[in-house]
Design an enzyme around this catalytic site. Structure first.
Site, PDB file in Angstrom:
ATOM      1  N   GLY A 114      54.236  57.245  49.972  1.00 37.61           N
ATOM      2  CA  GLY A 114      53.062  56.461  49.590  1.00 37.61           C
ATOM      3  C   GLY A 114      51.945  57.247  48.929  1.00 37.61           C
ATOM      4  CG  ASN A 116      52.446  57.149  42.832  1.00 37.08           C
ATOM      5  OD1 ASN A 116      51.763  57.443  41.850  1.00 37.08           O
ATOM      6  ND2 ASN A 116      53.621  57.699  43.078  1.00 37.08           N
ATOM      7  CG  HIS A 206      61.907  55.060  36.220  1.00 36.60           C
ATOM      8  ND1 HIS A 206      62.726  54.758  37.287  1.00 36.60           N
ATOM      9  CD2 HIS A 206      62.596  55.952  35.461  1.00 36.60           C
ATOM     10  CE1 HIS A 206      63.855  55.427  37.165  1.00 36.60           C
ATOM     11  NE2 HIS A 206      63.800  56.159  36.067  1.00 36.60           N
TER      12      HIS A 206
HETATM   13  C1  GRF Z   1      57.387  58.026  42.624  1.00 39.25           C
HETATM   14  O1  GRF Z   1      57.879  59.184  42.052  1.00 39.25           O
HETATM   15  C2  GRF Z   1      57.670  56.840  41.737  1.00 39.25           C
HETATM   16  O2  GRF Z   1      57.835  57.163  40.398  1.00 39.25           O
HETATM   17  C3  GRF Z   1      58.977  56.328  42.247  1.00 39.25           C
HETATM   18  O3  GRF Z   1      58.938  56.579  43.621  1.00 39.25           O
HETATM   19  C4  GRF Z   1      58.086  57.684  43.901  1.00 39.25           C
HETATM   20  C5  GRF Z   1      57.149  57.280  45.001  1.00 39.25           C
HETATM   21  O4  GRF Z   1      56.430  58.368  45.493  1.00 39.25           O
HETATM   22  N1  GRF Z   1      59.159  54.957  41.854  1.00 39.25           N
HETATM   23  P1  GRF Z   1      55.271  58.151  46.562  1.00 39.25           P
HETATM   24  O5  GRF Z   1      55.876  57.447  47.761  1.00 39.25           O
HETATM   25  O6  GRF Z   1      54.214  57.318  45.916  1.00 39.25           O
HETATM   26  O7  GRF Z   1      54.793  59.525  46.899  1.00 39.25           O
END
Ligand code: GRF
Length: 295
Positions: A114, A116, A206
């Site tokens: 999480g 992001n 992505h």
């Molecule tokens: C990210 O690299 C995103 O591109 C992919 O999943 C990952 C999630 O990372 N779809 P996080 O859980 O937000 O650290």
């Protein structure tokens, strides 16, 4: 400096560049017109010439910048920018309060750590019209759930049967008044009923340059390992609208990073994460702001 402007104006890097070009071109046009007007007025004395030039240029500058911003597609930014400047100088109407407008509510779908989701929460924490209102997760114990708890954001923990054979949780999302869905490391394919309900209002990130290295099985470290194995010279991120096919909807934004001979899937993952954190919140803000104007 570039990054500071990006954060201050809440726009992507390429828009900072276009905005700076607009400032420069508008300023030059304004200087040129100022000189033409003085020549036309035929004033010889420097004592009048110089202050008059300053007054003309000050009055012309906003008009020139606005004019140049039209073909460069930045008219919206500059009208807001000039209105803000005017308000600071005590000119122009007071801003209408945002407090009586319901904020656009985002649901962040995540299955993993999480990071992001955390960036999105930070970015929109004090935003006047956009708010992260819900975290949707399919994995008990996922890191994103701790973030939701710390940030006091409600969680919808979903399960397979209802998601794929039921209503895709559309009713629950509507009940939470979710306007927009952000996928941030969500690993299940989305059911048609959900894609349809949020068509044009759902984006995914992505960790590669689509259309390459996308599709079923291409997630997390599998993507980076495949990119490294193919000896690519660069990789990057793709932010795209979501349709019913994995990693397929229209691409909204891409950013790249170089891959050096010593890079591994792990080091590439770090570079990609940094790109994601720098761009995802800003791109979502731009997309949602455009949507809000049509609401
Ligand atoms: C990210 O690299 C995103 O591109 C992919 O999943 C990952 C999630 O990372 N779809 P996080 O859980 O937000 O650290």
């Amino acid at each position: 400096m570039f990054q500071r402007l990006q954060q201050k104006w809440k726009v992507s890097a390429w828009r900072v560049l276009i905005i700076l070009i607009t400032f420069a071109t508008g300023g030059s046009l304004c200087g040129y017109l100022g000189r033409q007007i003085l020549a036309w007025l035929d004033i010889e004395q420097n004592l009048i010439r110089i202050p008059l030039y300053i007054i003309i240029v000050t009055l012309l500058w906003p008009l020139c910048v606005l004019l140049i911003s039209i073909p460069l597609g930045q008219f919206g930014f500059f009208t807001r920018y000039l209105a803000r400047m005017g308000r600071r100088m005590g000119i122009g109407p007071k801003p209408t309060s945002n407090t009586d407008v319901a904020p656009f509510r985002l649901a962040v779908f995540a299955s993993g750590a999480g990071s992001n989701a955390q960036q999105l929460i930070n970015h929109f924490r004090h935003h006047p019209t956009i708010k992260v209102g819900l975290i949707v997760c399919n994995k008990p114990g996922a890191g994103v759930l701790n973030i939701a708890q710390t940030e006091k954001i409600p969680v919808l923990l979903i399960e397979k049967e209802t998601f794929f054979r039921g209503n895709g949780y559309v009713d629950e999302l509507k009940a939470e008044q979710i306007d927009f869905i952000v996928l941030a490391g969500f690993l299940w394919k989305l059911p048609a009923v959900l894609v349809k309900a949020y068509s044009g209002r759902m984006v995914n990130i992505h960790p590669a340059l689509l259309p390459n290295y996308g599709g079923k099985g291409m997630y997390g470290m599998f993507v980076h390992a495949a990119v490294i194995a193919a000896k690519e010279k660069e990789s990057g991120i793709s932010i795209h609208f979501v349709d019913e096919v994995y990693d397929h909807g229209a691409v909204i934004f891409q950013a790249t990073c170089p891959i050096g001979p010593k890079d591994t899937a792990e080091s590439l993952a770090q570079k990609i994460h940094a790109l994601e954190h720098a761009h995802y919140p800003h791109v979502i803000e731009e997309v949602v702001t455009k949507l809000q104007k049509t609401r």
